[in-house]
Write a protein that holds these residues in place. Structure first.
Motif, PDB file in Angstrom:
ATOM      1  N   PHE A   8      19.001 -26.548  30.642  1.00 10.95           N
ATOM      2  CA  PHE A   8      17.730 -26.004  30.153  1.00 10.95           C
ATOM      3  C   PHE A   8      17.110 -25.067  31.182  1.00 10.95           C
ATOM      4  O   PHE A   8      17.110 -25.360  32.380  1.00 10.95           O
ATOM      5  N   LYS A   9      16.553 -23.986  30.696  1.00 10.13           N
ATOM      6  CA  LYS A   9      15.827 -23.033  31.529  1.00 10.13           C
ATOM      7  C   LYS A   9      14.403 -22.956  30.999  1.00 10.13           C
ATOM      8  O   LYS A   9      14.169 -22.626  29.827  1.00 10.13           O
ATOM      9  N   LEU A  10      13.439 -23.293  31.853  1.00  4.96           N
ATOM     10  CA  LEU A  10      12.043 -23.191  31.441  1.00  4.96           C
ATOM     11  C   LEU A  10      11.682 -21.730  31.202  1.00  4.96           C
ATOM     12  O   LEU A  10      12.153 -20.836  31.912  1.00  4.96           O
ATOM     13  N   ASN A  11      10.865 -21.491  30.199  1.00  6.85           N
ATOM     14  CA  ASN A  11      10.406 -20.137  29.916  1.00  6.85           C
ATOM     15  C   ASN A  11       9.565 -19.616  31.078  1.00  6.85           C
ATOM     16  O   ASN A  11       8.981 -20.404  31.845  1.00  6.85           O
ATOM     17  N   ARG A  50      17.788 -21.303  42.830  1.00  3.94           N
ATOM     18  CA  ARG A  50      18.541 -20.052  42.927  1.00  3.94           C
ATOM     19  C   ARG A  50      18.300 -19.263  41.650  1.00  3.94           C
ATOM     20  O   ARG A  50      18.033 -19.837  40.595  1.00  3.94           O
ATOM     21  N   PRO A  51      18.393 -17.954  41.721  1.00  2.00           N
ATOM     22  CA  PRO A  51      18.094 -17.126  40.540  1.00  2.00           C
ATOM     23  C   PRO A  51      18.930 -17.481  39.310  1.00  2.00           C
ATOM     24  O   PRO A  51      18.441 -17.361  38.192  1.00  2.00           O
ATOM     25  N   ILE A  52      20.169 -17.908  39.482  1.00  8.13           N
ATOM     26  CA  ILE A  52      21.025 -18.216  38.334  1.00  8.13           C
ATOM     27  C   ILE A  52      20.944 -19.678  37.901  1.00  8.13           C
ATOM     28  O   ILE A  52      21.569 -20.067  36.924  1.00  8.13           O
ATOM     29  N   ALA A  53      20.170 -20.485  38.613  1.00  9.27           N
ATOM     30  CA  ALA A  53      20.112 -21.922  38.330  1.00  9.27           C
ATOM     31  C   ALA A  53      19.289 -22.214  37.079  1.00  9.27           C
ATOM     32  O   ALA A  53      18.291 -21.553  36.794  1.00  9.27           O
ATOM     33  N   TYR A  54      19.726 -23.228  36.364  1.00  7.84           N
ATOM     34  CA  TYR A  54      18.928 -23.764  35.268  1.00  7.84           C
ATOM     35  C   TYR A  54      18.024 -24.848  35.844  1.00  7.84           C
ATOM     36  O   TYR A  54      18.194 -25.281  36.980  1.00  7.84           O
ATOM     37  N   ASP A  55      17.047 -25.294  35.055  1.00 10.60           N
ATOM     38  CA  ASP A  55      16.022 -26.194  35.580  1.00 10.60           C
ATOM     39  C   ASP A  55      16.287 -27.676  35.339  1.00 10.60           C
ATOM     40  O   ASP A  55      15.931 -28.509  36.166  1.00 10.60           O
ATOM     41  N   TRP A  90      18.185 -23.124  26.172  1.00 10.33           N
ATOM     42  CA  TRP A  90      19.266 -23.913  26.734  1.00 10.33           C
ATOM     43  C   TRP A  90      20.620 -23.437  26.256  1.00 10.33           C
ATOM     44  O   TRP A  90      20.728 -22.705  25.290  1.00 10.33           O
ATOM     45  N   VAL A  91      21.638 -23.886  26.998  1.00 11.20           N
ATOM     46  CA  VAL A  91      23.034 -23.662  26.643  1.00 11.20           C
ATOM     47  C   VAL A  91      23.717 -25.017  26.575  1.00 11.20           C
ATOM     48  O   VAL A  91      23.298 -25.971  27.242  1.00 11.20           O
ATOM     49  N   ILE A  92      24.758 -25.089  25.740  1.00 14.96           N
ATOM     50  CA  ILE A  92      25.439 -26.356  25.471  1.00 14.96           C
ATOM     51  C   ILE A  92      26.938 -26.177  25.592  1.00 14.96           C
ATOM     52  O   ILE A  92      27.472 -25.130  25.208  1.00 14.96           O
ATOM     53  N   ALA A  93      27.602 -27.216  26.049  1.00 15.96           N
ATOM     54  CA  ALA A  93      29.062 -27.265  26.006  1.00 15.96           C
ATOM     55  C   ALA A  93      29.463 -28.672  25.580  1.00 15.96           C
ATOM     56  O   ALA A  93      28.945 -29.661  26.110  1.00 15.96           O
ATOM     57  N   ASP A  94      30.342 -28.768  24.599  1.00 18.81           N
ATOM     58  CA  ASP A  94      30.905 -30.034  24.125  1.00 18.81           C
ATOM     59  C   ASP A  94      32.415 -29.919  24.256  1.00 18.81           C
ATOM     60  O   ASP A  94      33.012 -28.991  23.703  1.00 18.81           O
ATOM     61  N   TYR A  95      33.042 -30.862  24.967  1.00 20.97           N
ATOM     62  CA  TYR A  95      34.493 -30.782  25.147  1.00 20.97           C
ATOM     63  C   TYR A  95      35.104 -32.174  25.272  1.00 20.97           C
ATOM     64  O   TYR A  95      34.455 -33.102  25.746  1.00 20.97           O
TER      65      TYR A  95
END
Length: 97
Positions: A8-11, A50-55, A90-95
């Motif tokens: 998740f990335k906060l707005n 970091r700039p690319i980090a999610y929260d 947010w982004v999701i991965a299911d594997y």
């Protein structure tokens, strides 16, 4: 088993101590007690800045795709995810693993 990962990335402008965010995090933290399909559950705030980090991250597991579907459709999950829609993306991965 299926691993279900969510980042998740906060707005912009939204802070972790915002009451909506605190309530949303609590809603996710309580899911393991409410959804029997969850074989494994952890969620937490990212500790790096970091700039690319999610929260915020969720790392979970269910036994199969049917269990994943039941988890996603569960009212407690729908409620928690609905709270986050107001202040994050947010982004999701299911594997399988």
């Amino acid at each position: 088993m299926i691993r279900h990962l969510v980042l998740f990335k906060l707005n912009d402008g939204v802070k972790r101590d915002d009451p909506q965010v605190v309530a949303g995090a609590k809603a996710f933290q309580e899911l393991s007690e409410k959804i029997p399909e969850l074989e494994f559950w952890e969620c937490a705030w990212n500790i790096t800045d970091r700039p690319i980090a999610y929260d915020f991250a969720i790392n979970s597991a269910v036994v199969d795709e049917d269990a994943l579907k039941r988890y996603i459709e569960h009212p407690a999950h729908q409620d928690a995810a609905g709270q986050w829609r107001a202040f994050a993306t947010w982004v999701i991965a299911d594997y399988p693993f």
